[in-house]
Design a protein around this motif. Structure first.
Motif, PDB file in Angstrom:
ATOM      1  N   ASN A  87     -39.258  39.703 -54.237  1.00  0.00           N
ATOM      2  CA  ASN A  87     -38.071  39.214 -53.808  1.00  0.00           C
ATOM      3  C   ASN A  87     -37.299  39.398 -52.662  1.00  0.00           C
ATOM      4  N   ILE A  88     -37.298  40.935 -52.294  1.00  0.00           N
ATOM      5  CA  ILE A  88     -36.699  41.582 -51.220  1.00  0.00           C
ATOM      6  C   ILE A  88     -37.361  42.773 -50.333  1.00  0.00           C
ATOM      7  N   PHE A  89     -37.880  43.690 -51.246  1.00  0.00           N
ATOM      8  CA  PHE A  89     -38.374  44.940 -50.667  1.00  0.00           C
ATOM      9  C   PHE A  89     -39.408  44.841 -49.647  1.00  0.00           C
ATOM     10  N   ASP A  90     -40.193  43.745 -50.039  1.00  0.00           N
ATOM     11  CA  ASP A  90     -41.520  43.491 -48.887  1.00  0.00           C
ATOM     12  C   ASP A  90     -41.165  42.496 -47.915  1.00  0.00           C
ATOM     13  N   GLN A  91     -39.906  41.871 -47.944  1.00  0.00           N
ATOM     14  CA  GLN A  91     -39.586  41.200 -47.171  1.00  0.00           C
ATOM     15  C   GLN A  91     -38.916  41.322 -45.860  1.00  0.00           C
ATOM     16  N   VAL A  92     -38.294  42.618 -45.934  1.00  0.00           N
ATOM     17  CA  VAL A  92     -37.511  43.319 -44.715  1.00  0.00           C
ATOM     18  C   VAL A  92     -37.988  44.809 -44.453  1.00  0.00           C
ATOM     19  N   HIS A  93     -37.402  45.469 -43.614  1.00  0.00           N
ATOM     20  CA  HIS A  93     -37.681  46.738 -43.304  1.00  0.00           C
ATOM     21  C   HIS A  93     -36.833  47.621 -43.763  1.00  0.00           C
ATOM     22  N   PHE A  94     -36.493  48.185 -44.897  1.00  0.00           N
ATOM     23  CA  PHE A  94     -35.731  49.388 -45.396  1.00  0.00           C
ATOM     24  C   PHE A  94     -35.703  50.737 -44.746  1.00  0.00           C
ATOM     25  N   LYS A  95     -34.651  51.445 -44.646  1.00  0.00           N
ATOM     26  CA  LYS A  95     -34.874  52.614 -44.132  1.00  0.00           C
ATOM     27  C   LYS A  95     -35.843  53.435 -45.168  1.00  0.00           C
ATOM     28  N   SER A  96     -35.763  53.137 -46.376  1.00  0.00           N
ATOM     29  CA  SER A  96     -36.445  53.884 -47.421  1.00  0.00           C
ATOM     30  C   SER A  96     -36.332  52.970 -48.484  1.00  0.00           C
ATOM     31  N   VAL A  97     -37.581  53.004 -49.487  1.00  0.00           N
ATOM     32  CA  VAL A  97     -37.511  52.235 -50.611  1.00  0.00           C
ATOM     33  C   VAL A  97     -37.790  53.310 -51.641  1.00  0.00           C
ATOM     34  N   HIS A  98     -37.096  53.454 -52.873  1.00  0.00           N
ATOM     35  CA  HIS A  98     -37.474  54.431 -53.901  1.00  0.00           C
ATOM     36  C   HIS A  98     -37.614  53.621 -55.331  1.00  0.00           C
ATOM     37  N   PHE A  99     -38.789  53.631 -55.654  1.00  0.00           N
ATOM     38  CA  PHE A  99     -39.233  52.945 -56.974  1.00  0.00           C
ATOM     39  C   PHE A  99     -39.110  54.009 -58.137  1.00  0.00           C
ATOM     40  N   ILE A 100     -38.885  53.321 -59.392  1.00  0.00           N
ATOM     41  CA  ILE A 100     -38.923  54.098 -60.571  1.00  0.00           C
ATOM     42  C   ILE A 100     -40.263  53.972 -60.928  1.00  0.00           C
ATOM     43  N   ASN A 101     -40.960  55.048 -61.437  1.00  0.00           N
ATOM     44  CA  ASN A 101     -42.434  54.899 -61.815  1.00  0.00           C
ATOM     45  C   ASN A 101     -42.358  54.868 -63.400  1.00  0.00           C
ATOM     46  N   GLY A 102     -42.631  53.687 -63.827  1.00  0.00           N
ATOM     47  CA  GLY A 102     -42.670  53.584 -65.211  1.00  0.00           C
ATOM     48  C   GLY A 102     -44.156  54.024 -66.004  1.00  0.00           C
ATOM     49  N   GLN A 103     -45.263  54.237 -64.990  1.00  0.00           N
ATOM     50  CA  GLN A 103     -46.331  54.568 -65.417  1.00  0.00           C
ATOM     51  C   GLN A 103     -46.587  55.981 -65.447  1.00  0.00           C
ATOM     52  N   ALA A 104     -45.309  57.008 -65.133  1.00  0.00           N
ATOM     53  CA  ALA A 104     -45.590  58.609 -64.835  1.00  0.00           C
ATOM     54  C   ALA A 104     -46.119  58.967 -66.223  1.00  0.00           C
ATOM     55  N   VAL A 105     -46.861  60.104 -66.068  1.00  0.00           N
ATOM     56  CA  VAL A 105     -47.300  60.830 -67.171  1.00  0.00           C
ATOM     57  C   VAL A 105     -46.277  61.211 -68.019  1.00  0.00           C
ATOM     58  N   SER A 106     -45.242  61.662 -67.294  1.00  0.00           N
ATOM     59  CA  SER A 106     -44.160  62.013 -68.231  1.00  0.00           C
ATOM     60  C   SER A 106     -42.885  61.353 -67.752  1.00  0.00           C
ATOM     61  N   ALA A 107     -42.225  60.574 -68.583  1.00  0.00           N
ATOM     62  CA  ALA A 107     -41.151  59.863 -68.450  1.00  0.00           C
ATOM     63  C   ALA A 107     -39.953  60.819 -68.021  1.00  0.00           C
ATOM     64  N   GLN A 108     -40.033  61.766 -68.808  1.00  0.00           N
ATOM     65  CA  GLN A 108     -38.781  62.887 -68.465  1.00  0.00           C
ATOM     66  C   GLN A 108     -38.712  63.368 -67.052  1.00  0.00           C
ATOM     67  N   GLU A 109     -39.752  63.818 -66.682  1.00  0.00           N
ATOM     68  CA  GLU A 109     -40.079  64.136 -65.226  1.00  0.00           C
ATOM     69  C   GLU A 109     -39.679  63.169 -64.376  1.00  0.00           C
TER      70      GLU A 109
END
Length: 243
Positions: A87-109
């Motif tokens: 809906n937005i991140f792939d539609q325009v060119h941001f300086k940077s996009v930072h995703f939360i990784n819900g598949q991380a081995v350690s959610a706490q990390e």
């Protein structure tokens, strides 16, 4: 809190997008770049589609999102990062996009990693909604903490929150909705100098009533917005019907 009631969802989306874009443009007159936090939900569709139509220097914006399910597959369409990609991140060119990784081995990390990013890039603007149970991000009433010492944390989702995901058409049944998520906490959300909150639809009318009229407490997490000096709340006639 400045509250604006529009005729319908489309008018809400247009009006809120213009207001948010104006704020972005004004901030970029005095800052080299700014940091935005986005909500991912069907309630934001009209707002995001209208925001993309406006003149914004996206290349000077760092983008974050405020929550993510734990354990969904990386390509799951219900993932909030994937919603924002479409809906937005792939539609325009941001300086940077930072995703939360819900598949991380350690959610706490993963929480620790995202916390460091937000400390490095503190939010200037939060673009958000309110849940049917008055949650903001995934701070449901039973886990919301207005004095939270954490910036990002793992939470379990209450039944009303999970049912909303079914009501929104994101999942076909309650058993499909994940039990846990990673969320930005209340203090980091309200630390942003500017908050734009888009809340359309009749199913949100009771939450809107509590937001504006109930005692400010974790029982109704969205009531914290009334303590913020610069919140713009956008409603349509359906979400405002109980006011």
């Amino acid at each position: 809190m400045k509250t604006v009631i529009l005729e319908n969802r489309e008018e809400l989306g247009k009006t809120a997008a213009i207001a948010a874009a104006t704020c972005i443009q004004q901030l970029l007159q005095t800052k080299d770049y700014i940091n935005l936090i986005f909500a991912a939900a069907p309630s934001q569709n009209e707002f995001l589609s209208n925001l993309l139509k406006l003149s914004i220097n996206w290349e000077r914006i760092n983008a974050f999102h405020m929550d993510e399910y734990v354990g969904l597959s990386e390509d799951a369409p219900q993932g909030f990062g994937n919603f924002l990609r479409r809906n937005i991140f792939d539609q325009v060119h941001f300086k940077s996009v930072h995703f939360i990784n819900g598949q991380a081995v350690s959610a706490q990390e993963e929480c620790a990693r995202y916390t460091k990013l937000l400390q490095k890039f503190p939010p200037d603007i939060v673009l958000m909604g309110i849940g049917e149970n008055t949650h903001i991000a995934f701070n449901d009433p039973h886990v919301a903490d207005f004095q939270d010492k954490e910036i990002v944390k793992v939470v379990d989702l209450d039944s009303a929150c999970r049912q909303q995901q079914v009501n929104d058409g994101c999942f076909s049944s309650l058993v499909e909705v994940p039990l846990y998520a990673i969320t930005l906490t209340v203090p980091i959300l309200v630390s942003a100098p500017h908050i734009f909150c888009m809340v359309p639809g009749e199913k949100k009318s009771e939450a809107v009533l509590h937001t504006l009229k109930s005692e400010i407490s974790e029982k109704y997490p969205s009531t914290i917005l009334r303590t913020h000096p610069n919140v713009n709340l956008f409603l349509d006639k359906d979400s405002a019907k109980l006011l």
